[in-house]
Design a protein around this motif. Structure first.
Motif, PDB file in Angstrom:
ATOM      1  N   GLY A  29       0.803  -1.216   0.000  1.00  0.00           N
ATOM      2  CA  GLY A  29       0.000   0.000   0.000  1.00  0.00           C
ATOM      3  C   GLY A  29       0.836   1.266   0.000  1.00  0.00           C
ATOM      4  N   GLU A  30       2.088   1.162   0.417  1.00  0.00           N
ATOM      5  CA  GLU A  30       2.995   2.314   0.433  1.00  0.00           C
ATOM      6  C   GLU A  30       4.299   2.049  -0.299  1.00  0.00           C
ATOM      7  OE1 GLU A  30       3.657   3.688   4.402  1.00  0.00           O
ATOM      8  OE2 GLU A  30       1.523   3.756   4.861  1.00  0.00           O
ATOM      9  N   ARG A  31       4.709   0.787  -0.294  1.00  0.00           N
ATOM     10  CA  ARG A  31       5.976   0.420  -0.903  1.00  0.00           C
ATOM     11  C   ARG A  31       5.821  -0.823  -1.775  1.00  0.00           C
ATOM     12  NH1 ARG A  31      10.503   0.348   3.755  1.00  0.00           N
ATOM     13  NH2 ARG A  31      11.854   1.491   2.345  1.00  0.00           N
ATOM     14  N   ILE A  32       6.669  -0.889  -2.789  1.00  0.00           N
ATOM     15  CA  ILE A  32       6.788  -2.061  -3.650  1.00  0.00           C
ATOM     16  C   ILE A  32       8.072  -2.767  -3.221  1.00  0.00           C
ATOM     17  CG2 ILE A  32       7.229  -2.819  -6.014  1.00  0.00           C
ATOM     18  CD1 ILE A  32       4.636  -1.512  -6.215  1.00  0.00           C
ATOM     19  N   ILE A  81       6.855   4.710  -2.744  1.00  0.00           N
ATOM     20  CA  ILE A  81       6.050   5.300  -3.815  1.00  0.00           C
ATOM     21  C   ILE A  81       5.835   6.783  -3.543  1.00  0.00           C
ATOM     22  CG2 ILE A  81       3.789   5.262  -4.937  1.00  0.00           C
ATOM     23  CD1 ILE A  81       3.726   2.222  -4.191  1.00  0.00           C
ATOM     24  N   GLU A  82       6.111   7.592  -4.561  1.00  0.00           N
ATOM     25  CA  GLU A  82       5.908   9.036  -4.463  1.00  0.00           C
ATOM     26  C   GLU A  82       4.716   9.503  -5.288  1.00  0.00           C
ATOM     27  OE1 GLU A  82       9.746  10.429  -5.722  1.00  0.00           O
ATOM     28  OE2 GLU A  82      10.625  10.090  -3.743  1.00  0.00           O
ATOM     29  N   ARG A 133      16.085   6.869  -8.202  1.00  0.00           N
ATOM     30  CA  ARG A 133      14.778   7.274  -8.721  1.00  0.00           C
ATOM     31  C   ARG A 133      14.332   6.282  -9.788  1.00  0.00           C
ATOM     32  NH1 ARG A 133      12.099  11.076  -6.963  1.00  0.00           N
ATOM     33  NH2 ARG A 133      11.123  11.429  -8.945  1.00  0.00           N
ATOM     34  N   VAL A 134      13.113   5.801  -9.660  1.00  0.00           N
ATOM     35  CA  VAL A 134      12.599   4.786 -10.575  1.00  0.00           C
ATOM     36  C   VAL A 134      11.191   5.137 -11.037  1.00  0.00           C
ATOM     37  CG1 VAL A 134      13.998   2.943  -9.549  1.00  0.00           C
ATOM     38  CG2 VAL A 134      11.660   3.333  -8.720  1.00  0.00           C
ATOM     39  N   CYS A 135      10.798   4.488 -12.101  1.00  0.00           N
ATOM     40  CA  CYS A 135       9.429   4.496 -12.589  1.00  0.00           C
ATOM     41  C   CYS A 135       9.035   3.031 -12.722  1.00  0.00           C
ATOM     42  CB  CYS A 135       9.362   5.208 -13.948  1.00  0.00           C
ATOM     43  SG  CYS A 135       7.709   5.277 -14.671  1.00  0.00           S
ATOM     44  N   PHE A 136       7.770   2.723 -12.492  1.00  0.00           N
ATOM     45  CA  PHE A 136       7.329   1.341 -12.646  1.00  0.00           C
ATOM     46  C   PHE A 136       5.950   1.295 -13.282  1.00  0.00           C
ATOM     47  CE2 PHE A 136       6.366   2.731  -8.342  1.00  0.00           C
ATOM     48  CZ  PHE A 136       5.027   2.428  -8.210  1.00  0.00           C
ATOM     49  N   GLU A 137       5.659   0.156 -13.889  1.00  0.00           N
ATOM     50  CA  GLU A 137       4.372  -0.058 -14.545  1.00  0.00           C
ATOM     51  C   GLU A 137       3.910  -1.464 -14.246  1.00  0.00           C
ATOM     52  OE1 GLU A 137       1.576  -1.605 -17.471  1.00  0.00           O
ATOM     53  OE2 GLU A 137       3.607  -2.325 -17.162  1.00  0.00           O
ATOM     54  N   ILE A 154       0.969   3.293 -13.353  1.00  0.00           N
ATOM     55  CA  ILE A 154       2.329   3.799 -13.495  1.00  0.00           C
ATOM     56  C   ILE A 154       2.641   4.568 -12.216  1.00  0.00           C
ATOM     57  CG2 ILE A 154       3.834   5.431 -14.698  1.00  0.00           C
ATOM     58  CD1 ILE A 154       2.480   4.628 -17.279  1.00  0.00           C
ATOM     59  N   GLY A 155       3.834   4.345 -11.699  1.00  0.00           N
ATOM     60  CA  GLY A 155       4.236   5.019 -10.473  1.00  0.00           C
ATOM     61  C   GLY A 155       5.675   5.481 -10.530  1.00  0.00           C
ATOM     62  N   PHE A 156       5.997   6.379  -9.621  1.00  0.00           N
ATOM     63  CA  PHE A 156       7.353   6.898  -9.473  1.00  0.00           C
ATOM     64  C   PHE A 156       7.745   6.779  -8.014  1.00  0.00           C
ATOM     65  CE2 PHE A 156       5.484   8.994 -13.091  1.00  0.00           C
ATOM     66  CZ  PHE A 156       6.497   8.976 -14.029  1.00  0.00           C
ATOM     67  N   GLY A 157       9.025   6.580  -7.764  1.00  0.00           N
ATOM     68  CA  GLY A 157       9.471   6.491  -6.388  1.00  0.00           C
ATOM     69  C   GLY A 157      10.969   6.383  -6.287  1.00  0.00           C
ATOM     70  N   ARG A 158      11.404   6.047  -5.070  1.00  0.00           N
ATOM     71  CA  ARG A 158      12.834   5.894  -4.770  1.00  0.00           C
ATOM     72  C   ARG A 158      13.074   4.482  -4.252  1.00  0.00           C
ATOM     73  NH1 ARG A 158      16.090  10.164  -4.749  1.00  0.00           N
ATOM     74  NH2 ARG A 158      15.121  12.207  -4.879  1.00  0.00           N
ATOM     75  N   ALA A 159      14.088   3.848  -4.819  1.00  0.00           N
ATOM     76  CA  ALA A 159      14.433   2.487  -4.430  1.00  0.00           C
ATOM     77  C   ALA A 159      15.538   2.489  -3.388  1.00  0.00           C
ATOM     78  CB  ALA A 159      14.874   1.703  -5.658  1.00  0.00           C
ATOM     79  N   GLU A 160      15.442   1.546  -2.467  1.00  0.00           N
ATOM     80  CA  GLU A 160      16.430   1.403  -1.406  1.00  0.00           C
ATOM     81  C   GLU A 160      16.682  -0.083  -1.168  1.00  0.00           C
ATOM     82  OE1 GLU A 160      16.479   1.964   3.470  1.00  0.00           O
ATOM     83  OE2 GLU A 160      14.707   2.544   2.312  1.00  0.00           O
TER      84      GLU A 160
END
Length: 150
Positions: free
Chosen positions: A38-41, A136-137, A60-64, A88-94
């Protein structure tokens, strides 16, 4: 689709997530098994390789993800269409380092495909795998109904 519950449902039903990364102007896309809370992939990976090198250089990533896709054929080429739902989403990977967080991420991946269960991740195996969390941002959804059913 702007309703967050509908977007979440698409992500929860999607069989594959495509992750887009970029390093030094070079894009790279890879399909992944994933989990979602719900908040993170979350996804797992080898501890070394192109994907992790790119994420270290640029988190920085994009996902689909597409939950449903049905091609509608027609005798006339311009009448072909498709029915689908996608996100489609954008976020930061760690890359996660805490074993408890890594185990949680792996459990979410398993639950995505196999449902709730009593999954055990031995410490030695947990140490051999990288687990990545994408915070997810931004999320957006899109849906195309069956042709002729707009």
């Amino acid at each position: 689709i702007s309703d967050r519950a509908a977007i979440d449902a698409i992500l929860r039903a999607a069989p594959v997530l495509r992750l887009a990364m970029c390093q030094d102007g070079q894009p790279y896309v890879v399909p992944l098994n994933f989990g979602y809370d719900g908040e993170r992939i979350y996804f797992h990976s080898a501890r070394e390789g192109r994907k992790l090198a790119m994420l270290a250089a640029n988190p920085r990533v994009c996902f689909e993800a597409t939950s449903r896709f049905e091609l509608k054929r027609h005798a006339e080429p311009c009448q072909w269409g498709a029915r689908y739902q996608s996100v489609i989403g954008f976020g930061r990977a760690e890359v996660l380092s805490d074993p408890t967080e890594k185990e949680r991420g792996l459990r979410l991946v398993m639950e995505h495909y196999a449902g709730p269960g009593d999954y055990v991740f031995p410490a030695a195996q947990l140490a051999r795998v990288a687990v990545v969390a994408i915070t997810i941002e931004e999320l957006s959804g899109k849906e195309a109904p069956a042709p002729g059913k707009a």
